[in-house]
Design a protein around this motif. Structure first.
Motif, short mmCIF file in Angstrom:
data_model
loop_
_atom_site.label_atom_id
_atom_site.label_comp_id
_atom_site.label_asym_id
_atom_site.label_seq_id
_atom_site.Cartn_x
_atom_site.Cartn_y
_atom_site.Cartn_z
N LEU A 47 0.77 -1.22 -0.08
CA LEU A 47 0.08 -0.07 -0.29
C LEU A 47 1.07 1.24 0.41
O LEU A 47 0.33 2.20 -1.01
CB LEU A 47 -0.94 0.13 1.24
CG LEU A 47 -2.14 -1.12 1.25
CD1 LEU A 47 -3.12 -0.95 2.41
CD2 LEU A 47 -3.17 -0.29 -0.31
N TYR A 48 2.37 0.75 1.11
CA TYR A 48 2.63 1.81 0.67
C TYR A 48 3.31 2.87 -0.57
O TYR A 48 3.80 4.11 -0.98
CB TYR A 48 3.60 2.27 1.76
CG TYR A 48 4.04 3.77 2.71
CD1 TYR A 48 4.18 4.49 3.86
CD2 TYR A 48 5.57 4.17 1.87
CE1 TYR A 48 4.33 5.67 3.74
CE2 TYR A 48 6.05 5.62 2.17
CZ TYR A 48 5.31 6.82 2.56
OH TYR A 48 6.06 7.37 3.84
N GLY A 49 3.25 1.70 -0.75
CA GLY A 49 4.37 2.16 -2.23
C GLY A 49 3.70 2.18 -3.34
O GLY A 49 4.41 3.13 -4.73
N ARG A 99 4.54 5.98 -5.14
CA ARG A 99 4.16 5.83 -6.52
C ARG A 99 3.58 7.29 -6.93
O ARG A 99 3.56 7.34 -7.93
CB ARG A 99 4.55 4.55 -7.55
CG ARG A 99 5.27 4.01 -7.36
CD ARG A 99 5.43 2.28 -7.46
NE ARG A 99 4.86 2.05 -7.27
CZ ARG A 99 4.59 0.39 -6.87
NH1 ARG A 99 5.70 0.77 -6.10
NH2 ARG A 99 3.59 0.05 -6.71
N ALA A 100 2.11 7.27 -6.82
CA ALA A 100 1.57 7.74 -7.50
C ALA A 100 1.61 9.34 -6.82
O ALA A 100 0.67 10.07 -7.00
CB ALA A 100 0.01 7.16 -6.55
N SER A 101 3.01 9.56 -5.91
CA SER A 101 2.71 11.23 -4.97
C SER A 101 1.49 11.41 -3.81
O SER A 101 1.29 12.17 -4.16
CB SER A 101 3.25 11.75 -6.11
OG SER A 101 4.41 11.81 -7.04
N VAL A 153 -3.14 9.08 0.89
CA VAL A 153 -3.94 8.26 1.08
C VAL A 153 -3.59 7.28 1.80
O VAL A 153 -4.70 6.84 2.25
CB VAL A 153 -3.81 8.48 -1.11
CG1 VAL A 153 -5.86 7.43 -0.44
CG2 VAL A 153 -4.82 9.63 -1.10
N PHE A 154 -2.41 6.78 1.93
CA PHE A 154 -2.20 6.03 2.95
C PHE A 154 -2.78 5.81 4.03
O PHE A 154 -2.97 4.83 4.39
CB PHE A 154 -0.73 5.59 2.33
CG PHE A 154 -0.24 4.42 3.57
CD1 PHE A 154 -0.04 3.19 3.57
CD2 PHE A 154 0.69 4.66 5.08
CE1 PHE A 154 0.83 1.82 3.96
CE2 PHE A 154 0.85 4.04 5.79
CZ PHE A 154 1.00 2.75 5.23
#
Length: 418
Positions: free
Chosen positions: A367-369, A373-375, A379-380
């Motif tokens: 989830l964090y990755g 990657r989505a900057s 949201v995490f």
């Protein structure tokens, strides 16, 4: 016992938080390998509690603690030759994890042996505070020596554990207890029997059975139907997102010094507040405690999404309150409901914690990755907050459905005495 709890975590956390650095920087392990090694070691440390409970049932509480401390002493001593032999270092890490798995159920069971329900919450809270004080002080105490003289650090920790083991050898032997069998209150069911010994569903006074929560309204699930094991899995699962990923999130947005200050404040709040609130938490209905605890965790992770110093500090305080409520209340509830020996109950709770921690490690990294990657890293934390609300609610729905099937379709609350 409380002094030993403090010294054990002081020594352990003088070493364990730096294992990723030693494995990666000193031995050249890839980060993927380091992650797998630490995840498996954590799973052994938590889930091995059931083995520790079984050993306690066979050889007794004090003997189990002595075996566990001997294993951990050997593990920390093995780190010294492991500084030049990576395989020995990994084996030493697993020895230390096995020792922790054997020790903790027997430790908690020994602490509450012979104590009535009025003393048990305060003792368990004090034990948690002692452990957390050691966790807070261990890393900064060891920081100057980890990279400059790790051999001396490992030797010192091994000697500390040997001394703690010698202190445990002086403890008197006590028998483990079946907490659920005790007659804690007039009119409550004892071990599934009425107080006069007649086997029946349970004679009650003022509409109260063991494990039931007062004030449960129509359409709600009685507290006695809510499984502490499953809610422990969920509580640790949500909490470990914070434990694993706060550093990655907070340091780039603030500073290393601020992050360290937050962790120190968190530890101080936990050490001070848990014993202060212990008896109030014990008196809370279980369903209410679950709402408060998961509500605090959901709020805390949502506030973390705001970022900045204020958001991170307030979020950490809320998560600390959630930990105080859920971790202690789940253990107390599991003890009150079970007729198994205390060490067995604590071993199962450790297994639940291990399952939650392992799931958080596996899912959290993905989830964090994705968020990184989505900057959109904030949201995490929003997703974690949503899980803290949705997952306990889904579990309650599942429990209610299972209870209705057992009672032939009649709503659970309708069967509660008014």
């Amino acid at each position: 016992m409380l002094s030993g709890s403090f010294l054990i975590t002081l020594g352990s956390f003088a070493v364990l938080p730096y294992m990723s650095v030693l494995l990666h920087d000193r031995f050249g392990f890839g980060l993927g390998v380091v992650g797998v090694v630490l995840a498996v070691a954590s799973l052994v440390q938590f889930s091995g509690g059931v083995v520790g409970a079984a050993l306690a049932a066979r050889i007794g509480l004090r003997a189990t603690m002595l075996v566990a401390l001997a294993v951990r002493t050997a593990g920390f001593a093995a780190f010294v030759p492991g500084l030049t032999r990576p395989v020995v270092a990994v084996a030493a890490l697993f020895l230390v994890s096995c020792g922790a798995a054997l020790y903790l159920p027997a430790n908690k069971a020994y602490l509450v042996a012979g104590c009535g329900p009025e003393r048990r919450p305060g003792l368990l809270a004090a034990s948690g505070s002692a452990f957390n004080a050691g966790i807070a002080l261990g890393p900064p105490a060891a920081a100057p020596f980890v990279l400059t003289s790790p051999g001396g650090l490992f030797t010192g920790v091994a000697v500390l554990f040997a001394l703690v083991g010698a202190g445990h050898a002086l403890l008197p032997s006590v028998a483990d207890e079946r907490v659920g069998d005790e007659r804690v209150e007039k009119g409550r069911v004892v071990g599934g029997r009425a107080e006069d010994g007649r086997a029946e569903e349970g004679r009650v006074e003022e509409g109260q059975r063991v494990g039931e929560d007062r004030g449960v309204g129509s359409g709600a699930v009685a507290g006695r139907h809510l499984p502490p094991f499953a809610f422990t899995v969920l509580a640790v699962y949500v909490f470990m997102f914070f434990q694993h990923y706060l550093a990655l999130y907070a340091v780039p947005r603030t500073s290393t010094a601020f992050y360290g200050t937050v962790l120190m404040g968190y530890a101080i709040l936990l050490v001070v507040a848990q014993p202060l609130f212990a008896h109030r938490l014990a008196a809370l209905p279980y369903a209410v405690a679950l709402r408060l605890g998961f509500g605090a965790m959901a709020s805390g992770t949502a506030v973390l999404a705001l970022g900045g110093r204020a958001g991170i500090a307030v979020g950490a305080v809320l998560l600390c309150l959630g930990e105080i409520v859920l971790f202690l209340k789940n253990d107390l509830e599991a003890l009150d409901r079970s007729t198994a020996p205390s060490a067995t109950v604590f071993g199962r709770q450790r297994l639940a914690a291990g399952l939650g921690a392992f799931a958080a490690a596996v899912i959290g990294g993905q989830l964090y990755g994705v968020a990184e990657r989505a900057s959109a890293v904030p949201v995490f934390w929003v997703v974690v907050s949503a899980q803290a609300v949705v997952l306990p609610a889904l579990l309650v729905v599942c429990v209610a459905g299972a209870a209705r099937r057992r009672t032939g379709g009649e709503p659970v609350a309708a069967r509660l005495p008014r």
